[in-house]
Design an enzyme around this catalytic site. Structure first.
Site, mmCIF file in Angstrom:
data_model
loop_
_atom_site.group_PDB
_atom_site.id
_atom_site.type_symbol
_atom_site.label_atom_id
_atom_site.label_comp_id
_atom_site.label_asym_id
_atom_site.label_seq_id
_atom_site.Cartn_x
_atom_site.Cartn_y
_atom_site.Cartn_z
ATOM 1 N N SER A 142 55.088 32.601 35.514
ATOM 2 C CA SER A 142 55.213 32.516 37.203
ATOM 3 C C SER A 142 56.364 32.284 37.598
ATOM 4 O O SER A 142 57.280 32.030 36.987
ATOM 5 C CB SER A 142 54.272 31.451 37.457
ATOM 6 O OG SER A 142 54.384 30.982 38.843
ATOM 7 N N ASP B 184 49.971 35.039 34.958
ATOM 8 C CA ASP B 184 50.559 34.680 36.457
ATOM 9 C C ASP B 184 49.793 33.288 36.507
ATOM 10 O O ASP B 184 48.534 33.041 36.309
ATOM 11 C CB ASP B 184 50.267 35.632 37.221
ATOM 12 C CG ASP B 184 50.699 35.227 38.652
ATOM 13 O OD1 ASP B 184 51.796 34.446 38.806
ATOM 14 O OD2 ASP B 184 49.880 35.425 39.664
ATOM 15 N N GLU C 58 47.486 39.312 36.163
ATOM 16 C CA GLU C 58 48.307 39.336 37.597
ATOM 17 C C GLU C 58 47.388 39.654 38.683
ATOM 18 O O GLU C 58 46.527 40.354 38.531
ATOM 19 C CB GLU C 58 49.410 40.410 37.576
ATOM 20 C CG GLU C 58 50.925 39.826 37.207
ATOM 21 C CD GLU C 58 51.315 38.921 38.158
ATOM 22 O OE1 GLU C 58 50.759 38.721 39.303
ATOM 23 O OE2 GLU C 58 52.436 38.476 37.569
ATOM 24 N N LYS D 25 53.421 38.183 47.478
ATOM 25 C CA LYS D 25 52.764 37.545 46.124
ATOM 26 C C LYS D 25 53.651 37.823 44.955
ATOM 27 O O LYS D 25 54.000 38.936 44.997
ATOM 28 C CB LYS D 25 51.331 38.463 45.935
ATOM 29 C CG LYS D 25 50.227 37.576 46.747
ATOM 30 C CD LYS D 25 49.093 38.146 46.592
ATOM 31 C CE LYS D 25 48.034 37.656 47.649
ATOM 32 N NZ LYS D 25 46.723 38.307 47.322
HETATM 33 C C1 G6P Z 1 54.722 32.959 42.862
HETATM 34 C C2 G6P Z 1 53.816 32.858 43.896
HETATM 35 C C3 G6P Z 1 54.886 33.230 45.064
HETATM 36 C C4 G6P Z 1 55.937 32.119 45.199
HETATM 37 C C5 G6P Z 1 56.845 32.074 44.024
HETATM 38 C C6 G6P Z 1 57.765 31.081 44.015
HETATM 39 O O1 G6P Z 1 55.480 33.942 42.372
HETATM 40 O O2 G6P Z 1 53.239 34.208 43.956
HETATM 41 O O3 G6P Z 1 54.001 33.403 46.414
HETATM 42 O O4 G6P Z 1 56.835 32.665 46.337
HETATM 43 O O5 G6P Z 1 55.909 31.882 42.889
HETATM 44 O O6 G6P Z 1 57.142 29.736 44.184
HETATM 45 P P1 G6P Z 1 57.615 28.534 44.365
HETATM 46 O O7 G6P Z 1 56.583 27.652 44.141
HETATM 47 O O8 G6P Z 1 58.965 28.176 43.530
HETATM 48 O O9 G6P Z 1 58.357 28.424 45.786
HETATM 49 MG MG MG Z 2 50.121 35.483 41.570
#
Ligand code: G6P
Ligand code: MG
Length: 218
Positions: free
Chosen positions: A115, A8, A170, A44
């Protein structure tokens, strides 16, 4: 033996989880919905759109937002987030991470970033870590976000690795759920309270050691 490591990004490689929190918190306050770090655990690892839905649900009142208005709020959060990450550099790599990446690479095990963030490629570039990662999952192409296993299975499939031979790292409850659903070995970084289902858990990234992970991998 371990065939692939899937990391992650936010909260594992670098502390951008904190910036996501700040940006969502500011947006929530504009909507009259305030929350703290406890609630943030539920955001998260979760996609941008789903995060907004969870915040609106927390507010527990129908703001009657159209899809266009929701998209505009997501864009606003992302603009704020991009400002917050503008200055990140290799000094923002979390403690212990670069040593771990070096050890995995030295062992000849391929590595991927799994991610949900569409900002992931830009962040890896800013951190100058491109040389370690053979593959970055395209969050824009994943149809079911964490806790669904898709983010991680896409990476394993890229390497042709069976899921049981993959290790995932993670910091999110949703991420550990996704890894377990994929049948992967789940390494958690964070509290027992939110990462209790991890196969192996440490409190902080400096405790992540390649040898310790290999030893526990079964
Ligand atoms: C990760 C983070 C989240 C976030 C997601 C989307 O999973 O942990 O907090 O909302 O990515 O990220 P982005 O940068 O595309 O909004
Ligand atoms: Mg994370």
């Amino acid at each position: 033996t371990i065939k692939a490591f899937i990391f992650d990004l936010d909260g594992v490689i670098t502390d951008t989880a904190e910036y996501h929190f700040q940006a969502w918190k500011a947006l929530g306050e504009e909507l009259g919905i305030s929350f703290g770090r406890d609630f943030n655990e539920q955001l998260k690892g979760v996609s941008r759109e789903e995060s907004l839905e969870r915040i609106l649900a927390l507010g527990d009142r129908d703001l009657g937002l159209s899809e266009e208005e929701k998209a505009a709020l997501c864009a606003k959060k992302n603009d704020h987030y991009k400002q917050l990450i503008e200055g990140i550099s290799p000094k923002d790599i979390l403690p212990g991470i670069e040593d771990l990446l070096k050890d995995v690479k030295a062992a000849g095990i391929p590595m991927a970033i799994g991610s949900a963030s569409r900002n992931a490629p830009a962040i890896i570039e800013k951190l100058e870590l491109n040389g370690y990662f053979d593959y970055i999952v395209d969050a824009g192409k994943v149809t079911k976000g964490k806790p669904d296993p898709e983010t991680f299975t896409v990476a394993a499939d890229h390497f042709g690795a069976d899921y049981g031979s993959c290790v995932g790292v993670e910091d999110a409850h949703a991420g550990i759920e996704a890894l377990k659903a994929a049948g992967m070995f789940a390494v958690g970084v964070g509290s027992e309270e939110s990462l209790g289902k991890a196969d192996y858990r440490v409190d902080s990234t400096e405790q992540l050691k390649f040898d310790a992970i290999v030893q526990r991998f079964v």
